[in-house]
Design a protein around this motif. Structure first.
Motif, PDB file in Angstrom:
ATOM      1  N   PHE A 176       0.850  -1.203   0.000  1.00 45.17           N
ATOM      2  CA  PHE A 176       0.000   0.000   0.000  1.00 45.17           C
ATOM      3  C   PHE A 176       0.875   1.239   0.000  1.00 45.17           C
ATOM      4  O   PHE A 176       2.085   1.164   0.276  1.00 45.17           O
ATOM      5  N   LYS A 177       0.225   2.353  -0.317  1.00 42.32           N
ATOM      6  CA  LYS A 177       0.905   3.657  -0.310  1.00 42.32           C
ATOM      7  C   LYS A 177       0.161   4.576   0.643  1.00 42.32           C
ATOM      8  O   LYS A 177      -1.068   4.614   0.632  1.00 42.32           O
ATOM      9  N   ILE A 178       0.905   5.280   1.493  1.00 39.13           N
ATOM     10  CA  ILE A 178       0.276   6.341   2.278  1.00 39.13           C
ATOM     11  C   ILE A 178       1.023   7.648   2.048  1.00 39.13           C
ATOM     12  O   ILE A 178       2.169   7.646   1.581  1.00 39.13           O
ATOM     13  N   GLU A 179       0.336   8.733   2.371  1.00 35.80           N
ATOM     14  CA  GLU A 179       0.975  10.047   2.344  1.00 35.80           C
ATOM     15  C   GLU A 179       0.851  10.644   3.733  1.00 35.80           C
ATOM     16  O   GLU A 179      -0.119  10.380   4.442  1.00 35.80           O
ATOM     17  N   ILE A 180       1.835  11.424   4.074  1.00 37.94           N
ATOM     18  CA  ILE A 180       1.951  11.879   5.460  1.00 37.94           C
ATOM     19  C   ILE A 180       2.076  13.396   5.491  1.00 37.94           C
ATOM     20  O   ILE A 180       2.702  13.997   4.610  1.00 37.94           O
ATOM     21  N   GLY A 181       1.433  13.991   6.510  1.00 36.27           N
ATOM     22  CA  GLY A 181       1.477  15.444   6.636  1.00 36.27           C
ATOM     23  C   GLY A 181       1.944  15.850   8.026  1.00 36.27           C
ATOM     24  O   GLY A 181       1.942  15.044   8.963  1.00 36.27           O
ATOM     25  N   ARG A 182       2.329  17.121   8.105  1.00 36.30           N
ATOM     26  CA  ARG A 182       2.760  17.676   9.398  1.00 36.30           C
ATOM     27  C   ARG A 182       1.635  18.516   9.971  1.00 36.30           C
ATOM     28  O   ARG A 182       1.021  19.293   9.241  1.00 36.30           O
ATOM     29  N   VAL A 183       1.394  18.362  11.287  1.00 32.17           N
ATOM     30  CA  VAL A 183       0.534  19.331  11.964  1.00 32.17           C
ATOM     31  C   VAL A 183       1.384  20.017  13.023  1.00 32.17           C
ATOM     32  O   VAL A 183       2.270  19.406  13.617  1.00 32.17           O
ATOM     33  N   PHE A 184       1.101  21.287  13.212  1.00 32.34           N
ATOM     34  CA  PHE A 184       1.900  22.076  14.158  1.00 32.34           C
ATOM     35  C   PHE A 184       1.059  22.379  15.384  1.00 32.34           C
ATOM     36  O   PHE A 184      -0.083  22.827  15.274  1.00 32.34           O
ATOM     37  N   GLU A 185       1.620  22.078  16.544  1.00 26.31           N
ATOM     38  CA  GLU A 185       0.926  22.359  17.805  1.00 26.31           C
ATOM     39  C   GLU A 185       1.899  23.119  18.674  1.00 26.31           C
ATOM     40  O   GLU A 185       2.848  22.536  19.197  1.00 26.31           O
ATOM     41  N   GLY A 186       1.713  24.451  18.749  1.00 30.18           N
ATOM     42  CA  GLY A 186       2.675  25.290  19.461  1.00 30.18           C
ATOM     43  C   GLY A 186       4.045  25.158  18.814  1.00 30.18           C
ATOM     44  O   GLY A 186       4.182  25.284  17.606  1.00 30.18           O
TER      45      GLY A 186
END
Ligand code: 5GP
Length: 253
Positions: A176-186
């Motif tokens: 399978f293929k996934i894509e990943i993102g960044r979330v910013f918390e402080g």
């Protein structure tokens, strides 16, 4: 009524601005492409199935503590997701040799691999998403060493979860293929599974018969794609059993 703003249109999905800052609406189209868009068809109901299946997988992942961008499904074709900064890489996890890996390394399709293998591909349509090494990723700044470690860990956790879920319904998760993102918390950032997880981005083979239940049905002209995806959804209990009337996919609420 105000027209909502489109943020991005891809081959199979559209992103619209969400109702609150930091959210997006992800719309699943029926468009089905292969070979970097060379082959293109509209497959009735595919977007509905992928919306529902991706919801099912993302909710399952969240339930075991794997962070994702998914917030909630809004309707048949749309889901509310967190806006994330996408890492420009595709993370592929393989359990069994198939597809581009079989071609590249001369491995017979179906040969089990000694352990799950993770590969990275650069998301770049003009270049046909080339495979890249960790050296390339660090040197060109597409992700940091910490991101890479986190991406490997996320990939393996998704693999364990999805392999188990699929095995429970008689399906082998080949890759399978996934894509990943960044979330910013402080001051902190963390990585979350983003985009979608669906039969468009997995190889799923029936354990008993080897029948393909994924996008290879379309890529390789093996039959009706919507029927294959409906079968996956039915086995997972997110679609009702067929009552014989061929009226297209129906959702279970
Ligand atoms: P392969 O590298 O063998 O073509 O693909 C490996 C796995 O990743 C397959 O499950 C395939 O569906 C998925 N995959 C690779 N690239 C893409 C892509 O650009 N889009 C989608 N939807 N899936 C991909």
């Amino acid at each position: 009524m105000a027209r909502r703003r489109m943020v991005y249109e891809g081959k199979a999905k559209i992103l619209y601005e969400g109702p609150e800052p930091g959210t997006l609406i992800q719309f699943f189209k029926d468009d089905t492409t292969a070979g970097n868009g060379e082959k293109h068809e509209l497959i009735d109901g595919k977007g509905v199935l992928n919306n529902r299946l991706s919801e099912h997988f993302m909710e399952g992942l969240a339930s075991i503590g794997v962070p994702t961008h998914f917030i909630k499904r809004l309707n048949m074709r749309e889901q509310l997701v967190r806006a994330v900064e996408m890492i420009p890489l595709e993370v592929v996890v393989r359990n069994v040799a198939a597809g581009s890996m079989s071609k590249r390394l001369g491995l017979e399709e179906g040969a089990p691999l000694p352990r799950p293998i993770i590969e990275f591909y650069l998301k770049n349509d003009d270049l046909g998403d080339p495979i890249v090494s960790e050296e390339h990723i660090i040197a060109f700044g597409w992700a940091s060493q910490q991101d890479l470690d986190d991406m490997v860990s996320l990939g393996l956790r998704v693999n364990d979860f999805m392999s188990g879920m699929m095995r429970g319904v008689g399906i082998r998760l080949v890759d399978f293929k996934i894509e990943i993102g960044r979330v910013f918390e402080g001051d902190f950032q963390r990585l979350v599974v983003a985009d979608e997880i669906s039969p468009d981005s997995c190889r799923l083979w029936d354990i008993e018969t080897g029948q393909k239940l994924d996008k290879d049905v379309f890529r390789r002209d093996l039959g009706n794609l919507a029927d294959a995806y409906t079968e996956v959804a039915r086995r997972l209990g997110v679609m009702p059993r067929s009552n014989g009337s061929n009226t297209g996919p129906k959702l279970v609420h």
